[in-house]
Design an enzyme around this catalytic site. Structure first.
Site, PDB file in Angstrom:
ATOM      1  N   ASP A  57       0.879  -1.162   0.000  1.00  0.00           N
ATOM      2  CA  ASP A  57       0.000   0.000   0.000  1.00  0.00           C
ATOM      3  C   ASP A  57       0.924   1.221   0.000  1.00  0.00           C
ATOM      4  O   ASP A  57       2.089   1.119   0.372  1.00  0.00           O
ATOM      5  CB  ASP A  57      -0.839  -0.068   1.287  1.00  0.00           C
ATOM      6  CG  ASP A  57      -1.509   1.241   1.615  1.00  0.00           C
ATOM      7  OD1 ASP A  57      -2.244   1.739   0.753  1.00  0.00           O
ATOM      8  OD2 ASP A  57      -1.306   1.752   2.726  1.00  0.00           O
ATOM      9  N   ASP A 256      -1.671  -0.688   5.973  1.00  0.00           N
ATOM     10  CA  ASP A 256      -1.866  -0.106   7.301  1.00  0.00           C
ATOM     11  C   ASP A 256      -3.301   0.311   7.571  1.00  0.00           C
ATOM     12  O   ASP A 256      -3.687   0.500   8.711  1.00  0.00           O
ATOM     13  CB  ASP A 256      -0.976   1.133   7.445  1.00  0.00           C
ATOM     14  CG  ASP A 256      -1.467   2.257   6.558  1.00  0.00           C
ATOM     15  OD1 ASP A 256      -1.772   1.984   5.381  1.00  0.00           O
ATOM     16  OD2 ASP A 256      -1.569   3.403   7.027  1.00  0.00           O
ATOM     17  N   ASP A 260      -7.218  -1.383   3.636  1.00  0.00           N
ATOM     18  CA  ASP A 260      -6.353  -2.496   3.223  1.00  0.00           C
ATOM     19  C   ASP A 260      -6.823  -3.829   3.802  1.00  0.00           C
ATOM     20  O   ASP A 260      -6.350  -4.892   3.376  1.00  0.00           O
ATOM     21  CB  ASP A 260      -4.908  -2.251   3.673  1.00  0.00           C
ATOM     22  CG  ASP A 260      -4.328  -0.991   3.055  1.00  0.00           C
ATOM     23  OD1 ASP A 260      -4.537  -0.797   1.841  1.00  0.00           O
ATOM     24  OD2 ASP A 260      -3.685  -0.217   3.773  1.00  0.00           O
TER      25      ASP A 260
HETATM   26  P1  ADP Z   1      -3.829   4.316   0.052  1.00  0.00           P
HETATM   27  O1  ADP Z   1      -4.230   3.105  -0.723  1.00  0.00           O
HETATM   28  O2  ADP Z   1      -2.742   5.079  -0.649  1.00  0.00           O
HETATM   29  O3  ADP Z   1      -3.490   4.033   1.481  1.00  0.00           O
HETATM   30  P2  ADP Z   1      -6.598   5.040   0.554  1.00  0.00           P
HETATM   31  O4  ADP Z   1      -7.192   3.865  -0.163  1.00  0.00           O
HETATM   32  O5  ADP Z   1      -6.656   5.064   2.018  1.00  0.00           O
HETATM   33  O6  ADP Z   1      -5.097   5.306   0.045  1.00  0.00           O
HETATM   34  O7  ADP Z   1      -7.297   6.324   0.029  1.00  0.00           O
HETATM   35  C1  ADP Z   1      -7.447   6.538  -1.353  1.00  0.00           C
HETATM   36  C2  ADP Z   1      -7.890   7.935  -1.622  1.00  0.00           C
HETATM   37  O8  ADP Z   1      -9.185   8.124  -1.052  1.00  0.00           O
HETATM   38  C3  ADP Z   1      -7.008   8.979  -0.982  1.00  0.00           C
HETATM   39  O9  ADP Z   1      -5.939   9.337  -1.815  1.00  0.00           O
HETATM   40  C4  ADP Z   1      -8.000  10.117  -0.789  1.00  0.00           C
HETATM   41  O10 ADP Z   1      -8.133  10.821  -1.983  1.00  0.00           O
HETATM   42  C5  ADP Z   1      -9.302   9.416  -0.489  1.00  0.00           C
HETATM   43  N1  ADP Z   1      -9.568   9.285   0.945  1.00  0.00           N
HETATM   44  C6  ADP Z   1      -9.594   8.157   1.687  1.00  0.00           C
HETATM   45  N2  ADP Z   1      -9.903   8.400   2.973  1.00  0.00           N
HETATM   46  C7  ADP Z   1     -10.057   9.740   3.068  1.00  0.00           C
HETATM   47  C8  ADP Z   1     -10.376  10.646   4.124  1.00  0.00           C
HETATM   48  N3  ADP Z   1     -10.594  10.243   5.385  1.00  0.00           N
HETATM   49  N4  ADP Z   1     -10.450  11.953   3.815  1.00  0.00           N
HETATM   50  C9  ADP Z   1     -10.250  12.389   2.573  1.00  0.00           C
HETATM   51  N5  ADP Z   1      -9.922  11.594   1.540  1.00  0.00           N
HETATM   52  C10 ADP Z   1      -9.852  10.301   1.764  1.00  0.00           C
HETATM   53 MG    MG Z   2      -2.714   3.165   3.561  1.00  0.00          MG
END
Ligand code: ADP
Ligand code: MG
Length: 369
Positions: A57, A256, A260
């Protein structure tokens, strides 16, 4: 004949055989804990050594997750402070690293946060709720919140921020976009080293992220990962893993976040960051306490060593019985010597298992300098 029979019974006692596997597993798991890798069970310890691909991730795994807000953009007629305050009112309830960064920025600006109701976290997408009587949504540009319908000036700024490799979340209020928040994250110092060490072990590294490709690419480049899948929803990560498994890969997923967790569950081995969410740790087979990605490499080495130790143990335990029983049957083995040999076989199996503790010293050494 009685003495010979007793000698046979004594030498046939399979205690070393019974000890061979559990002793190695116990020492291996303990060694893992001492190097900061918590291993849930024996199967997890066995499987991590056989994996052929590691999927990472991005946010909070390859990167530090200490995100900072670099720009708040508002549409004409709206104050930047309002964008940040409305967003923070919701994000204060979210555990996401982006959310924490947005709240920190609002606190740094001394903004007072209106209270929110009907809070909803949309995993891997964003958050929504009602603030000051208006519907507010903060999250990635996707679906009804696409970039295409943004006012020109806001869209231009968002595009520029994305081009710079920033993560950008849109803030919608009352049905329309009122602004955007650009955030920056930095790669963990150990990420590139871990990816290189995996390559040396002929393990393929892949990045899976919910972020957009422009933000994913610079991090992937710095980490030395060539294979990147961006813009994935949590289910998208699961599909990627299944696709790799269908190709015959044995997959470890390292993540994390709550987003995920489904991926951690379907992977052959799920690895959670101890710095991440509880949900991820509960789902995972392994937890890397301090979130140092070298832990993945150490776990692979440890697993392979443990399996090797089990094989050696079984070999020696068998050998004692295989040689000892015929000798005793032909009366060539005194019962007293048989008893000593049996005790010695158990001791040798345990001593061999305890050698695994050296793995900790060997593995710790490279990271101290
Ligand atoms: P990663 O896979 O890189 O850990 P996430 O899947 O957690 O990222 O999130 C993907 C996208 O969704 C983020 O880049 C953001 O644009 C949006 N996102 C997720 N959770 C939030 C949140 N709590 N507030 C704002 N945007 C969010
Ligand atoms: Mg993450």
């Amino acid at each position: 004949a009685l003495v010979h029979a007793i000698a046979v019974l004594i030498i046939a006692c399979p205690c070393a055989l019974g000890l061979a596997t559990p002793a190695a597993i116990m020492v291996g798991t303990g060694a893992g804990a001492r190097m900061g890798v918590l291993i849930r069970n024996a199967e997890a310890l066995e499987r991590i050594g056989a994996i052929t691909a590691v999927l990472f991730d991005k946010t909070g795994t390859l990167t530090t997750g200490h995100v900072t807000v670099v720009r708040v953009t508002a549409v004409a007629g709206t104050a930047r402070e309002r964008v940040l305050a409305l967003a923070s009112s919701l994000e204060i309830r979210s555990e996401h690293p982006l959310a924490q960064a947005i709240v920190r920025a609002a606190e740094a600006d001394g903004l007072s946060l209106p209270s929110a109701t009907s809070f909803k976290a949309l995993t891997g997408v964003g958050v929504s709720g009602i603030v000051d009587g208006v519907d507010v949504h903060v999250g990635r540009p996707v679906g009804e919140h696409t970039l295409l319908v943004l006012p020109d000036d806001l869209r231009a700024q968002v595009a520029a921020d994305m081009q710079d490799g920033r993560t950008v979340v849109l803030v919608h209020a009352g049905g329309g976009a009122i602004g955007a928040i650009a955030l920056a994250d930095t790669i963990k110092t150990g990420s590139a080293h871990a990816v290189r060490a995996l390559a040396d072990l002929h393990v393929r590294s892949v990045m899976l992220t919910g972020d957009h490709p422009e933000a994913a690419r610079p991090i992937a480049r710095q980490a030395g990962i060539a294979e990147v899948y961006a813009g994935l929803l949590p289910e998208g990560k699961v599909e990627r893993i299944k696709a790799l498994q269908a190709q015959g890969e044995k997959v470890a997923m390292v993540g994390d976040g709550i987003n995920d967790a489904p991926a951690l569950a379907v992977a052959d081995v799920g690895v959670a960051m101890g710095t991440g969410t509880d949900v991820a740790m509960e789902t995972a087979d392994l937890t890397i306490v301090k979130g140092d990605l070298a832990g993945v490499v150490r776990a692979i080495h440890l697993s392979r060593r443990t399996i090797r130790t089990i094989r050696q143990n079984l070999f020696w335990a068998f050998l004692y019985n295989v040689l000892g029983i015929p000798l005793a049957a032909f009366g060539l083995l005194d019962p007293m010597i048989a008893a000593a040999a049996m005790a010695f076989s158990s001791v040798s199996v345990l001593t061999n298992a305890l050698r695994l503790r050296r793995a900790v010293r060997d593995e710790r050494a490279p990271t101290t300098h």
